[in-house]
Design a protein around this motif. Structure first.
Motif, PDB file in Angstrom:
ATOM      1  N   ARG A 171       0.823  -1.214   0.000  1.00 48.46           N
ATOM      2  CA  ARG A 171       0.000   0.000   0.000  1.00 48.46           C
ATOM      3  C   ARG A 171       0.857   1.264   0.000  1.00 48.46           C
ATOM      4  O   ARG A 171       1.956   1.299   0.556  1.00 48.46           O
ATOM      5  CB  ARG A 171      -0.941   0.020   1.212  1.00 48.46           C
ATOM      6  CG  ARG A 171      -1.887   1.208   1.226  1.00 48.46           C
ATOM      7  CD  ARG A 171      -2.937   1.106   2.323  1.00 48.46           C
ATOM      8  NE  ARG A 171      -3.937   0.081   2.033  1.00 48.46           N
ATOM      9  CZ  ARG A 171      -5.076  -0.037   2.697  1.00 48.46           C
ATOM     10  NH1 ARG A 171      -5.365   0.783   3.702  1.00 48.46           N
ATOM     11  NH2 ARG A 171      -5.937  -0.981   2.369  1.00 48.46           N
ATOM     12  N   ARG A 172       0.324   2.307  -0.647  1.00 49.39           N
ATOM     13  CA  ARG A 172       0.915   3.644  -0.614  1.00 49.39           C
ATOM     14  C   ARG A 172      -0.106   4.611  -0.025  1.00 49.39           C
ATOM     15  O   ARG A 172      -1.307   4.479  -0.277  1.00 49.39           O
ATOM     16  CB  ARG A 172       1.300   4.128  -2.024  1.00 49.39           C
ATOM     17  CG  ARG A 172       2.316   3.258  -2.735  1.00 49.39           C
ATOM     18  CD  ARG A 172       3.684   3.285  -2.047  1.00 49.39           C
ATOM     19  NE  ARG A 172       4.645   2.472  -2.774  1.00 49.39           N
ATOM     20  CZ  ARG A 172       4.805   1.161  -2.619  1.00 49.39           C
ATOM     21  NH1 ARG A 172       4.054   0.515  -1.740  1.00 49.39           N
ATOM     22  NH2 ARG A 172       5.696   0.488  -3.321  1.00 49.39           N
ATOM     23  N   PRO A 173       0.346   5.575   0.757  1.00 46.07           N
ATOM     24  CA  PRO A 173      -0.595   6.526   1.359  1.00 46.07           C
ATOM     25  C   PRO A 173      -1.285   7.375   0.312  1.00 46.07           C
ATOM     26  O   PRO A 173      -0.781   7.568  -0.796  1.00 46.07           O
ATOM     27  CB  PRO A 173       0.292   7.370   2.271  1.00 46.07           C
ATOM     28  CG  PRO A 173       1.677   7.221   1.709  1.00 46.07           C
ATOM     29  CD  PRO A 173       1.743   5.848   1.134  1.00 46.07           C
ATOM     30  N   ASP A 176       0.691  -0.951 -10.795  1.00 43.03           N
ATOM     31  CA  ASP A 176       1.079  -2.296 -11.208  1.00 43.03           C
ATOM     32  C   ASP A 176       1.692  -3.057 -10.044  1.00 43.03           C
ATOM     33  O   ASP A 176       2.398  -2.496  -9.192  1.00 43.03           O
ATOM     34  CB  ASP A 176       2.096  -2.229 -12.355  1.00 43.03           C
ATOM     35  CG  ASP A 176       1.429  -1.996 -13.702  1.00 43.03           C
ATOM     36  OD1 ASP A 176       0.240  -2.333 -13.847  1.00 43.03           O
ATOM     37  OD2 ASP A 176       2.107  -1.458 -14.602  1.00 43.03           O
ATOM     38  N   GLY A 177       1.433  -4.361 -10.045  1.00 38.90           N
ATOM     39  CA  GLY A 177       1.938  -5.209  -8.991  1.00 38.90           C
ATOM     40  C   GLY A 177       3.323  -5.754  -9.287  1.00 38.90           C
ATOM     41  O   GLY A 177       4.060  -5.254 -10.146  1.00 38.90           O
ATOM     42  N   GLU A 207      -2.607   0.607  -4.150  1.00 39.31           N
ATOM     43  CA  GLU A 207      -1.980  -0.655  -3.756  1.00 39.31           C
ATOM     44  C   GLU A 207      -1.378  -1.356  -4.967  1.00 39.31           C
ATOM     45  O   GLU A 207      -2.038  -1.485  -6.002  1.00 39.31           O
ATOM     46  CB  GLU A 207      -3.004  -1.585  -3.082  1.00 39.31           C
ATOM     47  CG  GLU A 207      -3.455  -1.096  -1.723  1.00 39.31           C
ATOM     48  CD  GLU A 207      -4.481  -2.005  -1.078  1.00 39.31           C
ATOM     49  OE1 GLU A 207      -4.379  -2.223   0.129  1.00 39.31           O
ATOM     50  OE2 GLU A 207      -5.385  -2.485  -1.796  1.00 39.31           O
ATOM     51  N   ARG A 208      -0.170  -1.834  -4.814  1.00 39.35           N
ATOM     52  CA  ARG A 208       0.510  -2.555  -5.884  1.00 39.35           C
ATOM     53  C   ARG A 208      -0.255  -3.842  -6.220  1.00 39.35           C
ATOM     54  O   ARG A 208      -0.553  -4.661  -5.370  1.00 39.35           O
ATOM     55  CB  ARG A 208       1.947  -2.917  -5.459  1.00 39.35           C
ATOM     56  CG  ARG A 208       2.866  -1.733  -5.185  1.00 39.35           C
ATOM     57  CD  ARG A 208       3.313  -1.009  -6.436  1.00 39.35           C
ATOM     58  NE  ARG A 208       4.049  -1.810  -7.379  1.00 39.35           N
ATOM     59  CZ  ARG A 208       5.370  -1.744  -7.573  1.00 39.35           C
ATOM     60  NH1 ARG A 208       6.110  -0.911  -6.857  1.00 39.35           N
ATOM     61  NH2 ARG A 208       5.949  -2.489  -8.494  1.00 39.35           N
ATOM     62  N   GLY A 209      -0.594  -3.983  -7.495  1.00 38.90           N
ATOM     63  CA  GLY A 209      -1.251  -5.190  -7.962  1.00 38.90           C
ATOM     64  C   GLY A 209      -2.720  -5.291  -7.633  1.00 38.90           C
ATOM     65  O   GLY A 209      -3.359  -6.302  -7.942  1.00 38.90           O
ATOM     66  N   ASN A 229      -4.339  -5.248   5.950  1.00 37.46           N
ATOM     67  CA  ASN A 229      -3.166  -4.567   5.408  1.00 37.46           C
ATOM     68  C   ASN A 229      -2.075  -4.405   6.457  1.00 37.46           C
ATOM     69  O   ASN A 229      -2.137  -4.985   7.531  1.00 37.46           O
ATOM     70  CB  ASN A 229      -3.579  -3.224   4.783  1.00 37.46           C
ATOM     71  CG  ASN A 229      -2.648  -2.782   3.678  1.00 37.46           C
ATOM     72  OD1 ASN A 229      -1.721  -2.021   3.906  1.00 37.46           O
ATOM     73  ND2 ASN A 229      -2.883  -3.284   2.468  1.00 37.46           N
ATOM     74  N   ALA A 230      -1.050  -3.609   6.147  1.00 40.74           N
ATOM     75  CA  ALA A 230       0.099  -3.458   7.036  1.00 40.74           C
ATOM     76  C   ALA A 230       0.892  -2.228   6.627  1.00 40.74           C
ATOM     77  O   ALA A 230       0.887  -1.831   5.459  1.00 40.74           O
ATOM     78  CB  ALA A 230       0.994  -4.699   6.950  1.00 40.74           C
TER      79      ALA A 230
END
Length: 350
Positions: A88-90, A120-121, A113-115, A295-296
């Motif tokens: 995750r990114r803020p 992109d993930g 969020e990546r993917g 999440n984390a």
């Protein structure tokens, strides 16, 4: 390079594509993908249930349970380091939680969020990641590094349980983990590492799940949940199935001052008949707590890396029950009876 892509909300669109090699920007690492864990979220996106492509794009590179090796380092990272990228990114506003580094608790939903959501993930032979969102792993974890991201989920859950418990005197002894999938078993691992009496409940009676729980030092159960809860009266229930009936049974089945932490996401559209009055009465009179955790953030990634570093490597390797080459990625999305964790090999032969 090859990448696993999907058109979000379009069932049957999963495929391995040839896409341009990524170019790292300022402050980014270039990473060779080694492996990718496949989880329920990935399968839901592949079924067209949700997901968001990057702005202006139709297809999304799938995958958030990353693991790779640094090719072009930045900052404190060195070539050859084993790394995992944070999911995750803020949000760009940011909300108060994101501004404080607690982006797993984003209040306005504008995170990415990546993917999964708009970025992109990690399901590609090469990927880039900002150095600030990369976590270095112990070299001894080379065969199991893709387990870090699911471990972060339970690292956060255990942190939240501890924080809630410490509102008063808190010395838990017994925990029941419902579900013996990767999240449940990794949650049990962290419980064992804390010295708790850990019990794991799942429906299956043989195969890798009972063996993994028992090898961990936990007690495995497959009886009805009401019977197990009645016998144990656990101080903590870590719920990792998302099965609605189990959730409500857990809420009513803990000991006094019990904590139920929900990590499984329940499907919608299913109805249950619940004695809400009894549930409310027990929660209030016994000072019980029910919390959700998903999440984390970076703190949880570091805690998870530490937990995996202290774990038995043979036990961790046993969680990976199937490895699938990237060119046969579709096979990884088809469940088999003995699956615990399925992993895509990103670095194998074409």
């Amino acid at each position: 390079m090859r990448a696993l892509t999907v058109v979000p909300e379009q069932p049957g669109s999963l495929r391995v594509d040839t896409v341009p090699d990524p170019r790292p920007g300022p402050g980014e690492l270039l990473v060779r993908g080694l492996a990718l864990g496949v989880c329920g979220t990935d399968k839901e996106i592949a079924r067209g249930e949700y997901g968001w492509a990057p702005p202006g794009r139709e297809r999304l590179v799938l995958g958030h349970e990353s693991f790779g090796q640094v090719l072009e380092p930045v900052g404190d990272f060195a070539e050859g380091d084993l790394v995992v990228g944070v999911v995750r990114r803020p949000d760009p506003v940011p909300c108060g939680a994101c501004a404080a580094g607690e982006f797993d608790m984003c209040r306005n939903g504008r995170y990415t969020e990546r993917g999964i959501k708009e970025i992109d993930g990690y399901g590609s032979e090469l990927w880039t990641v900002e150095a600030d969102y990369a976590v270095r792993l112990d070299p001894r974890l080379r065969d199991v590094g893709m387990l870090l991201e699911p471990t972060t989920v339970v690292a956060k859950a255990w942190e939240q349980i501890q924080r809630v418990g410490e509102r008063a005197w808190f010395e838990p002894k017994r925990v029941l983990v419902t579900g013996a999938g990767p999240i449940g078993l990794l949650g049990a691992l962290l419980g064992v590492q804390q010295g708790l009496d850990v019990h794991v409940l799942d429906r299956v009676t043989d195969g890798p799940k009972p063996r993994l729980a028992q090898a961990l030092g936990a007690t495995y159960h497959h009886e009805p949940v009401e019977k197990v809860l009645g016998a144990l009266e656990p101080d903590i229930v870590l719920e990792a199935t998302g099965v609605g009936s189990l959730v409500f049974d857990a809420m009513a089945g803990t000991g006094s001052y019990g904590i139920v932490c929900l990590t499984g996401v329940s499907p919608t559209g299913r109805s249950l008949t619940v004695d809400a009055g009894t549930v409310n009465r027990e929660l209030v009179l016994e000072n019980d707590v029910v919390i959700g955790s998903v999440n984390a953030n970076l703190r949880h990634y570091r805690a998870a890396a530490d937990a995996l570093g202290r774990a038995d490597l043979g036990w961790l390797a046993g969680l990976v029950t199937r490895r699938v080459p990237l060119d046969k990625a579709a096979d990884a999305f088809e469940a088999t009876g003995d699956d615990v964790k399925v992993v895509l090999d990103l670095a194998g032969e074409r």
